[in-house]
Design an enzyme around this catalytic site. Structure first.
Site, PDB file in Angstrom:
ATOM      1  N   HIS A  87      68.437  18.149  60.683  1.00  0.00           N
ATOM      2  CA  HIS A  87      69.329  16.995  60.852  1.00  0.00           C
ATOM      3  C   HIS A  87      69.644  16.709  62.320  1.00  0.00           C
ATOM      4  CE1 HIS A  87      70.321  19.211  57.074  1.00  0.00           C
ATOM      5  NE2 HIS A  87      69.982  18.047  56.587  1.00  0.00           N
ATOM      6  N   GLU A 139      73.563  15.112  60.337  1.00  0.00           N
ATOM      7  CA  GLU A 139      72.760  14.038  60.923  1.00  0.00           C
ATOM      8  C   GLU A 139      73.640  12.982  61.573  1.00  0.00           C
ATOM      9  OE1 GLU A 139      69.856  10.360  59.583  1.00  0.00           O
ATOM     10  OE2 GLU A 139      70.121  12.037  58.185  1.00  0.00           O
ATOM     11  N   SER A 285      64.886  18.302  49.883  1.00  0.00           N
ATOM     12  CA  SER A 285      64.957  19.654  50.444  1.00  0.00           C
ATOM     13  C   SER A 285      64.797  20.730  49.367  1.00  0.00           C
ATOM     14  CB  SER A 285      66.293  19.845  51.175  1.00  0.00           C
ATOM     15  OG  SER A 285      67.385  19.506  50.344  1.00  0.00           O
TER      16      SER A 285
END
Length: 303
Positions: A87, A139, A285
């Site tokens: 991120h 992020e 993920s």
């Protein structure tokens, strides 16, 4: 007739996550004589992180822990390695880590990195940068850090309501002269982003809206929507702290009578073993082996 398990046409690891995991695994081999850390979780999947931790990867969760690692770097002949998570992290933080003597390995997703560069470029050009997304997400924190590092103002908005209430600075008391740009978290849903953009365009006529949503997010949403039409229930597999996985689950809830979000096969609800057709979707993920385990459990009838 046995139970039928159908996978979404697109599911599991995206390019950026797979790249980050590969980088971490390689770093553990290349720097086997020193400690290897990530600042914050490398990706948002606890099961994948547990495997990496067993191989020696350590995670730094707080500023105090980072300070301890920095001190060790100054005193050690073998400086520790710090991997930048998928991120990303704010540039100020990266510089601080580099100055401490730690070896920095960058595993930032290329798409996330591209967005950071866009944010920094607009900020340097004097724009007010508005970031749409989860303000508690790594992020978004990294994007905001890039803007502030360039000396510009960064405004964070989470959703349409947030956008309605945000105070946007006006150039010369005239909103039409305001130079502002909207950048979205790569995993924000298209509908959420479009809603935020519509609100802000009313406030700032000249608003520049960048299309920064990762295609992997939209591909998984589209594949899930198609899957929901042909199954009795959907199991969404992925980390509970994964933004894109949570949004997949929300979509599944809207479109399917039976929907659940799990992290491992052991969490499959008993009701899914009674359904004739079960669909599998997974966040960007989610590792392949966990998806395989869920499918195997369903096929074997193991609750």
């Amino acid at each position: 007739m046995g139970r039928k398990v159908i996978r979404a046409s697109v599911l599991g690891f995206c390019m950026g996550v797979r790249r980050a995991v590969d980088i971490a695994q390689k770093s553990l081999v290349d720097f086997k004589d020193t400690n290897v850390y990530t600042y914050g979780p490398l990706i948002h999947n606890e099961k994948a992180l547990e495997k990496l931790e067993k191989s020696g990867l350590r995670c730094i969760y707080s500023e105090d822990e980072l300070d301890e690692v920095r001190k060790a770097a100054v005193e050690s002949k073998k400086p520790p390695v710090i991997i930048i998570r998928a991120h990303g992290i704010p540039p100020e933080k990266r510089l601080s880590i580099e100055k401490s003597g730690c070896i920095v390995v960058d595993a930032t997703c290329p798409r996330v990195l591209a967005n950071q560069k866009k944010a920094a470029s607009y900020a340097a050009d004097g724009y007010t940068v508005i970031v749409a997304g989860d303000r508690n997400h790594g992020e978004v924190a990294a994007l905001a850090g890039c803007v502030k590092f360039s000396g510009a103002e960064c405004i964070l908005v989470a959703d349409r309501n947030d956008a309605e209430n945000v105070a946007v600075p006006c150039a010369g008391n005239d909103a039409s002269e305001t130079r502002a740009v909207l950048i979205g978290q790569t995993t924000i849903s298209r509908s959420e982003y479009d809603a935020v953009a519509a609100v802000l365009r009313r406030k700032i006529p000249g608003l520049v809206v960048l299309d920064t949503i990762c295609p992997a997010t939209m591909e998984r949403q589209k594949a899930l929507a198609e899957l929901c039409g042909v199954v009795d229930g959907v199991i969404v597999i992925g980390g509970k702290n994964s933004a894109n996985t949570r949004r997949l689950y929300m979509t599944a809830q809207e479109r399917c009578a039976h929907a659940v979000h799990i992290e491992a096969a052991s969490e499959i609800p008993p009701e899914f073993f009674l359904l004739e057709t079960v669909g599998l979707a997974a966040g960007a993920s989610t590792p392949d082996d966990i998806i395989d385990e869920v499918e195997s459990s369903l096929n074997n009838g193991n609750a």
